[in-house]
Each structure stands twice: as C-alpha cells, then as structure tokens.
Design a protein around this motif. Structure first.
Motif, PDB file in Angstrom:
ATOM      1  N   PHE A 112       0.828  -1.205   0.000  1.00 28.98           N
ATOM      2  CA  PHE A 112       0.000   0.000   0.000  1.00 28.98           C
ATOM      3  C   PHE A 112       0.861   1.254   0.000  1.00 28.98           C
ATOM      4  CE2 PHE A 112      -2.171   3.481   2.184  1.00 28.98           C
ATOM      5  CZ  PHE A 112      -3.225   3.671   1.296  1.00 28.98           C
ATOM      6  N   LEU A 113       1.975   1.241   0.722  1.00 20.95           N
ATOM      7  CA  LEU A 113       2.862   2.406   0.724  1.00 20.95           C
ATOM      8  C   LEU A 113       3.425   2.671  -0.666  1.00 20.95           C
ATOM      9  CD1 LEU A 113       4.794   1.871   4.079  1.00 20.95           C
ATOM     10  CD2 LEU A 113       2.895   3.441   3.617  1.00 20.95           C
ATOM     11  N   ALA A 114       3.717   1.609  -1.399  1.00 22.83           N
ATOM     12  CA  ALA A 114       4.185   1.776  -2.778  1.00 22.83           C
ATOM     13  C   ALA A 114       3.086   2.391  -3.639  1.00 22.83           C
ATOM     14  CB  ALA A 114       4.628   0.440  -3.347  1.00 22.83           C
ATOM     15  N   VAL A 115       1.863   1.923  -3.444  1.00 24.77           N
ATOM     16  CA  VAL A 115       0.724   2.466  -4.192  1.00 24.77           C
ATOM     17  C   VAL A 115       0.552   3.953  -3.898  1.00 24.77           C
ATOM     18  CG1 VAL A 115      -1.804   2.458  -4.305  1.00 24.77           C
ATOM     19  CG2 VAL A 115      -0.552   0.316  -4.449  1.00 24.77           C
ATOM     20  N   LEU A 116       0.733   4.322  -2.644  1.00 31.59           N
ATOM     21  CA  LEU A 116       0.582   5.715  -2.254  1.00 31.59           C
ATOM     22  C   LEU A 116       1.550   6.609  -3.022  1.00 31.59           C
ATOM     23  CD1 LEU A 116      -1.365   6.956  -0.260  1.00 31.59           C
ATOM     24  CD2 LEU A 116       0.410   6.791   1.505  1.00 31.59           C
ATOM     25  N   GLU A 117       2.786   6.155  -3.155  1.00 26.15           N
ATOM     26  CA  GLU A 117       3.767   6.912  -3.934  1.00 26.15           C
ATOM     27  C   GLU A 117       3.313   7.057  -5.390  1.00 26.15           C
ATOM     28  OE1 GLU A 117       6.634   8.456  -3.245  1.00 26.15           O
ATOM     29  OE2 GLU A 117       6.304   8.138  -1.106  1.00 26.15           O
ATOM     30  N   LEU A 118       2.744   6.007  -5.933  1.00 28.26           N
ATOM     31  CA  LEU A 118       2.303   6.040  -7.329  1.00 28.26           C
ATOM     32  C   LEU A 118       1.064   6.910  -7.506  1.00 28.26           C
ATOM     33  CD1 LEU A 118       2.906   2.283  -8.220  1.00 28.26           C
ATOM     34  CD2 LEU A 118       4.295   4.254  -8.886  1.00 28.26           C
ATOM     35  N   TRP A 119       0.175   6.908  -6.514  1.00 24.46           N
ATOM     36  CA  TRP A 119      -0.995   7.790  -6.575  1.00 24.46           C
ATOM     37  C   TRP A 119      -0.560   9.250  -6.719  1.00 24.46           C
ATOM     38  CZ3 TRP A 119      -4.545   5.946  -1.953  1.00 24.46           C
ATOM     39  CH2 TRP A 119      -5.196   4.764  -2.331  1.00 24.46           C
ATOM     40  N   VAL A 120       0.373   9.666  -5.872  1.00 27.15           N
ATOM     41  CA  VAL A 120       0.829  11.062  -5.905  1.00 27.15           C
ATOM     42  C   VAL A 120       1.484  11.373  -7.249  1.00 27.15           C
ATOM     43  CG1 VAL A 120       2.393  12.725  -4.852  1.00 27.15           C
ATOM     44  CG2 VAL A 120       1.098  11.151  -3.396  1.00 27.15           C
ATOM     45  N   ALA A 121       2.333  10.459  -7.715  1.00 24.43           N
ATOM     46  CA  ALA A 121       3.020  10.679  -8.993  1.00 24.43           C
ATOM     47  C   ALA A 121       2.034  10.734 -10.157  1.00 24.43           C
ATOM     48  CB  ALA A 121       4.041   9.574  -9.230  1.00 24.43           C
ATOM     49  N   ALA A 122       0.973   9.943 -10.084  1.00 25.83           N
ATOM     50  CA  ALA A 122       0.011   9.866 -11.185  1.00 25.83           C
ATOM     51  C   ALA A 122      -0.782  11.161 -11.370  1.00 25.83           C
ATOM     52  CB  ALA A 122      -0.949   8.699 -10.959  1.00 25.83           C
ATOM     53  N   ARG A 123      -0.794  11.994 -10.359  1.00 22.25           N
ATOM     54  CA  ARG A 123      -1.539  13.262 -10.486  1.00 22.25           C
ATOM     55  C   ARG A 123      -1.017  14.089 -11.647  1.00 22.25           C
ATOM     56  NH1 ARG A 123      -1.566  18.577  -8.995  1.00 22.25           N
ATOM     57  NH2 ARG A 123       0.589  18.494  -8.228  1.00 22.25           N
ATOM     58  N   THR A 124       0.298  14.043 -11.887  1.00 14.81           N
ATOM     59  CA  THR A 124       0.898  14.853 -12.947  1.00 14.81           C
ATOM     60  C   THR A 124       1.532  14.005 -14.050  1.00 14.81           C
ATOM     61  OG1 THR A 124       2.930  15.009 -11.614  1.00 14.81           O
ATOM     62  CG2 THR A 124       1.339  16.818 -11.435  1.00 14.81           C
ATOM     63  N   ASP A 125       1.281  12.711 -14.032  1.00 16.91           N
ATOM     64  CA  ASP A 125       1.828  11.801 -15.041  1.00 16.91           C
ATOM     65  C   ASP A 125       0.662  11.076 -15.711  1.00 16.91           C
ATOM     66  OD1 ASP A 125       2.908   9.593 -16.434  1.00 16.91           O
ATOM     67  OD2 ASP A 125       4.620   9.458 -15.081  1.00 16.91           O
ATOM     68  N   ALA A 126       0.279  11.552 -16.880  1.00 14.79           N
ATOM     69  CA  ALA A 126      -0.923  11.033 -17.544  1.00 14.79           C
ATOM     70  C   ALA A 126      -0.804   9.541 -17.873  1.00 14.79           C
ATOM     71  CB  ALA A 126      -1.204  11.826 -18.816  1.00 14.79           C
ATOM     72  N   ASP A 127       0.370   9.091 -18.311  1.00 17.29           N
ATOM     73  CA  ASP A 127       0.541   7.680 -18.662  1.00 17.29           C
ATOM     74  C   ASP A 127       0.419   6.783 -17.438  1.00 17.29           C
ATOM     75  OD1 ASP A 127       0.913   8.318 -21.314  1.00 17.29           O
ATOM     76  OD2 ASP A 127       3.107   8.380 -21.174  1.00 17.29           O
ATOM     77  N   LEU A 128       1.051   7.201 -16.352  1.00 17.84           N
ATOM     78  CA  LEU A 128       0.956   6.419 -15.120  1.00 17.84           C
ATOM     79  C   LEU A 128      -0.474   6.418 -14.601  1.00 17.84           C
ATOM     80  CD1 LEU A 128       2.305   4.809 -12.880  1.00 17.84           C
ATOM     81  CD2 LEU A 128       2.897   6.972 -11.760  1.00 17.84           C
ATOM     82  N   ARG A 129      -1.145   7.545 -14.682  1.00 20.12           N
ATOM     83  CA  ARG A 129      -2.535   7.627 -14.231  1.00 20.12           C
ATOM     84  C   ARG A 129      -3.427   6.706 -15.050  1.00 20.12           C
ATOM     85  NH1 ARG A 129      -2.811  12.617 -14.347  1.00 20.12           N
ATOM     86  NH2 ARG A 129      -3.895  13.034 -16.282  1.00 20.12           N
ATOM     87  N   ALA A 130      -3.208   6.667 -16.350  1.00 24.95           N
ATOM     88  CA  ALA A 130      -4.012   5.805 -17.224  1.00 24.95           C
ATOM     89  C   ALA A 130      -3.840   4.335 -16.865  1.00 24.95           C
ATOM     90  CB  ALA A 130      -3.624   6.041 -18.679  1.00 24.95           C
ATOM     91  N   ALA A 131      -2.621   3.965 -16.448  1.00 28.48           N
ATOM     92  CA  ALA A 131      -2.373   2.580 -16.050  1.00 28.48           C
ATOM     93  C   ALA A 131      -2.913   2.293 -14.653  1.00 28.48           C
ATOM     94  CB  ALA A 131      -0.878   2.293 -16.084  1.00 28.48           C
ATOM     95  N   LEU A 132      -2.836   3.284 -13.783  1.00 20.80           N
ATOM     96  CA  LEU A 132      -3.188   3.076 -12.386  1.00 20.80           C
ATOM     97  C   LEU A 132      -4.686   3.026 -12.136  1.00 20.80           C
ATOM     98  CD1 LEU A 132      -1.946   2.859  -9.533  1.00 20.80           C
ATOM     99  CD2 LEU A 132      -2.011   5.345  -9.398  1.00 20.80           C
ATOM    100  N   VAL A 133      -5.446   3.881 -12.801  1.00 19.18           N
ATOM    101  CA  VAL A 133      -6.874   4.018 -12.498  1.00 19.18           C
ATOM    102  C   VAL A 133      -7.648   2.700 -12.660  1.00 19.18           C
ATOM    103  CG1 VAL A 133      -9.029   5.090 -13.265  1.00 19.18           C
ATOM    104  CG2 VAL A 133      -7.006   6.502 -12.852  1.00 19.18           C
ATOM    105  N   PRO A 134      -7.569   2.007 -13.790  1.00 17.12           N
ATOM    106  CA  PRO A 134      -8.361   0.771 -13.909  1.00 17.12           C
ATOM    107  C   PRO A 134      -7.905  -0.327 -12.952  1.00 17.12           C
ATOM    108  CG  PRO A 134      -6.919   1.048 -15.813  1.00 17.12           C
ATOM    109  CD  PRO A 134      -6.861   2.316 -15.045  1.00 17.12           C
TER     110      PRO A 134
END
Length: 209
Positions: A112-134
């Motif tokens: 979960f801590l790793a996910v938290l880091e990715l959540w924050v990064a995804a706010r300004t990273d469209a590609d990461l956000r697209a992968a993370l959301v689904p």
C-alpha cells in the motif's frame, strides 16, 4: 510410461524461469525503493543497483521507467488481492471488528505504501494515471467485497459503512505518515469499531465515546 521432454523444451522452460526471476527481482527492487525512497528517487539506475542486474538486462525487460512503473502497478495490485483472498479464506473471523481489522491490515502493508507513492506521482503523469486508475478500481472493488464478506451483515446500510471504513482508515493512514503516532491510530480504530453499531441503530450514542 513417462513422457519424455525434448532438450529444447527444457531449454525454453529454463529461459522462461530465468526471465520470470529477473522481472520479479527488478519489480521487488522497485517496490522497496518506492517505499524507502519515494517515487522521485526511484530511478532506473537505483533500481538496477538494488536488483543487482546489468543495465542492459533491466532495459530489455523494461525499456522505460514508465513501463517499469506500470508493471509495478499490476504486481502490487496482485499482491494486495492475494493477501485479501488468503485473509478472507483462512482467518475464520467474521463481524465488524474483523472487517475493520482487514482494512487496517491492508493499509499497513508495504504494497500500500508503494501504491501511495504512485498515486501522488500519477496526479501529474498522464501515462501512469491511465495505467493506475483501472487497476486501482479493480483492487478497490475487491477490497469492498472482501470487507463486506467478513462483516457478514445483511443490513442495507452495510455498503455505505464499508465505504466509510475504507475511506476513514485510508485517510487516517495517509495523515499519520507525517507523524508517527501509532497511539492515535489505535484510538481511532477503537472509536470506529464502537461507532458502527451506533450508526446501525444497535447501540446508544453513549457507547461511541
């Protein structure tokens, strides 16, 4: 009579095993870096050093940092789902106290801590956000089902209280990342356990405390 395996098949299987082992080592190194150092410091070079692989080997599996992080998103999701499934199947506990404990245990995991880091990064990273959301949508739905199953309550308000439980404990976990105060977290857990019967109309408000 046993079936013989052709030498070429053994070689292909061995290559697949080596490939899987290398990918797993790189992903594990990335997750540990995210948890210990954060997203910004989790560079290809740092992951390579932690994983103990050649740069060319790492780039063969993950040509870009983005492709590596997408693989991590999927791997972390699978880890969380596996732990949840095991907990529901083998714990044998049921009721709201056990449901709260299940959410809490998930939120304390390194995954979960790793996910938290990715959540924050995804706010300004469209590609990461697209992968993370689904992927996160699938994880959340699975968490919701698991908590509902453990609560073992047929009251029509259960879905709302499960949502409240997940949201409340997630927010509390994020808040206390800045202040290491395990005591206040334990107080919150206890108060929420006592609040649930009140919200279900099974206890008086004086028990909330």
């Amino acid at each position: 009579m046993s079936e013989k395996t052709a030498p070429g098949q053994n070689a292909r299987r061995s290559q697949r095993d080596r490939t899987a082992a290398t990918r797993s080592r790189v992903i594990d190194a990335t997750i540990s870096s995210l948890v210990e150092l954060g997203h910004a410091a989790t560079t290809i070079s740092r992951v390579q050093e932690r994983a103990g692989v050649a740069r060319g080997t790492l780039l063969h599996h993950f040509p870009t940092r983005a492709s590596l992080l997408v693989a991590v998103v999927e791997d972390v999701a699978n880890r969380r789902l596996h732990v949840l499934a095991d907990e529901v199947e083998h714990s044998g506990a049921a009721g709201w106290d056990a449901a709260v404990d299940l959410v809490w245990k998930d939120l304390q995991s390194p995954a979960f801590l790793a996910v938290l880091e990715l959540w924050v990064a995804a706010r300004t990273d469209a590609d990461l956000r697209a992968a993370l959301v689904p992927v996160e949508r699938t994880v959340f739905e699975s968490v919701h089902r698991a908590v509902t199953t453990v609560a073992a309550d047929d009251d029509p308000r259960v879905p709302t209280l499960v949502q409240f439980t997940i949201d409340l404990l997630t927010g509390s976990t994020m808040t206390t990342l800045l202040v290491d105060d395990d005591g206040s977290q334990r107080v919150l857990l206890d108060r929420w356990r006592r609040a649930i019967p009140v919200l279900l109309g099974r206890s008086g408000a004086e028990t909330w405390g």
